[in-house]
Scaffold this active site. Structure first.
Site, short mmCIF file in Angstrom:
data_model
loop_
_atom_site.label_atom_id
_atom_site.label_comp_id
_atom_site.label_asym_id
_atom_site.label_seq_id
_atom_site.Cartn_x
_atom_site.Cartn_y
_atom_site.Cartn_z
N GLY A 75 0.81 -1.22 -0.15
CA GLY A 75 -0.21 0.07 -0.26
C GLY A 75 0.78 1.22 0.07
N ARG A 124 8.61 5.96 1.66
CA ARG A 124 9.28 6.49 2.66
C ARG A 124 9.81 7.90 2.42
NH1 ARG A 124 11.33 0.69 3.94
NH2 ARG A 124 10.00 0.37 5.70
N HIS A 142 4.25 2.36 -7.99
CA HIS A 142 3.21 1.23 -7.90
C HIS A 142 2.25 1.41 -8.86
CE1 HIS A 142 4.29 1.65 -3.50
NE2 HIS A 142 4.47 0.41 -3.75
#
Ligand code: PAF
Length: 309
Positions: free
Chosen positions: A49, A211, A55
């Site tokens: 996620g 991150r 992604h």
């Protein structure tokens, strides 16, 4: 938001698109078995996620590779790949946003299991795990994050067994993870093709990562040094440097030139075995890998060191 409201919100989002939201194994298997029975390929994109453009690109590439496939994205923050002092608790959970990303990228089904579903005996009970070889799993990231790749390999095997895909997609950004997963697939004869996709970067070169959102403005500006270091290494190799130690020095010097960045490692390794190499050779594909800390945030990046043949 309570877990119940969260689940309702997820379902509302999924209802707005062609996406099917699945939270249990039975519904997943029904969808996957039906697709395979009708001759469709099942393609899997495992994620934790906090989906970003990297992604989205992974899902889009999977869709472009097979417009008729049943494209399954899994969203599961896997507790067993986080160490006791790592950021499992504060790892970003952005499920509403993630479902929008999956819908836009033309995924068909998003599997969002809970921990009990993926780990039926709980995570503190003795259980079967995948133990990748130490030569792959205890070096680089594995030296700093003991047990990390055991957790990754174990959960990826579970997700492959659950979604039963013919093809699964992983980004080259997590290069060591990719190598571990390929080795597991080979060693366990898993009947799944692993496809790798290129790292997606910000315009200045910083690799996209869930991150990056932890970085302050100053740290974000400094973080581009990872890319600059890799570019310096690539340029040296393009100019004829073949001594791997010299390339390591170039990587280290670039990171050390930015006081906000603290180097964890700078390595030049065999692209398949991750063994450190002495010399770059055409017949032995190599990769440069680095990890650095910007404050409390660890970032990793890598490039293939291609030699002209
Ligand atoms: O790369 C990730 O997001 C995770 O490590 C993965 C492969 C989904 C396993 O939890």
């Amino acid at each position: 938001m309570s877990p119940r409201d969260e689940r309702r919100s997820r379902r509302d989002h999924a209802a707005d698109t062609r996406l099917k939201l699945v939270e249990n194994v039975v519904d997943l298997r029904v969808a996957v078995d039906a697709a395979r029975a009708s001759g469709r390929t099942v393609a899997l994109v495992p994620t934790m996620g906090a989906l970003h453009d990297g992604h989205a690109r992974l899902i889009e590439e999977a869709r472009a590779a097979d417009p008729d496939a049943l494209l399954v994205v899994t969203i599961f923050v896997n507790p067993t790949q986080f160490g006791p002092n790592e950021d499992f608790g504060r790892y970003p959970r952005t499920i509403d946003h993630d479902l929008i990303v999956c819908g836009r990228a033309n995924a068909d089904l998003v599997f969002v299991p809970d921990v009990e579903t993926v780990y039926p005996g709980g995570i503190d009970q003795p259980a079967c795990v995948v133990e990748p070889p130490a030569s792959l799993a205890t070096v680089l990231e594995g030296a700093i994050r003991p047990g990390h790749f055991r957790g990754v390999a174990t959960v990826v095997l579970k997700l492959i067994n659950l979604a039963h895909p013919q093809v699964a997609y992983f980004g080259r950004k997590d290069y060591q993870q990719l190598v571990v997963i390929k080795r597991m697939v080979r060693d366990f004869h898993l009947n799944v093709l692993i496809r790798e996709t290129a790292t997606v970067r910000e315009p200045d070169g910083l690799a996209l990562s869930s991150r990056n959102r932890y970085l302050s403005d100053d740290q974000r500006s400094a973080a581009v040094v990872l890319w600059h270091a890799l570019q310096a290494a690539t340029a040296a190799v393009a100019s004829g440097e073949r001594d791997a130690d010299r390339v390591r020095q170039i990587l280290r010097a670039a990171i050390d030139s930015t006081p906000a960045a603290k180097l964890d490692y700078a390595e030049v390794a065999d692209a398949s075995t991750l063994e450190p190499i002495d010399r770059l050779l055409v017949e032995r594909p190599a990769v440069a890998l680095i990890a650095a800390r910007l404050g409390a945030t660890r970032l990793i990046d890598n490039v293939a060191l291609d030699l002209p043949s």
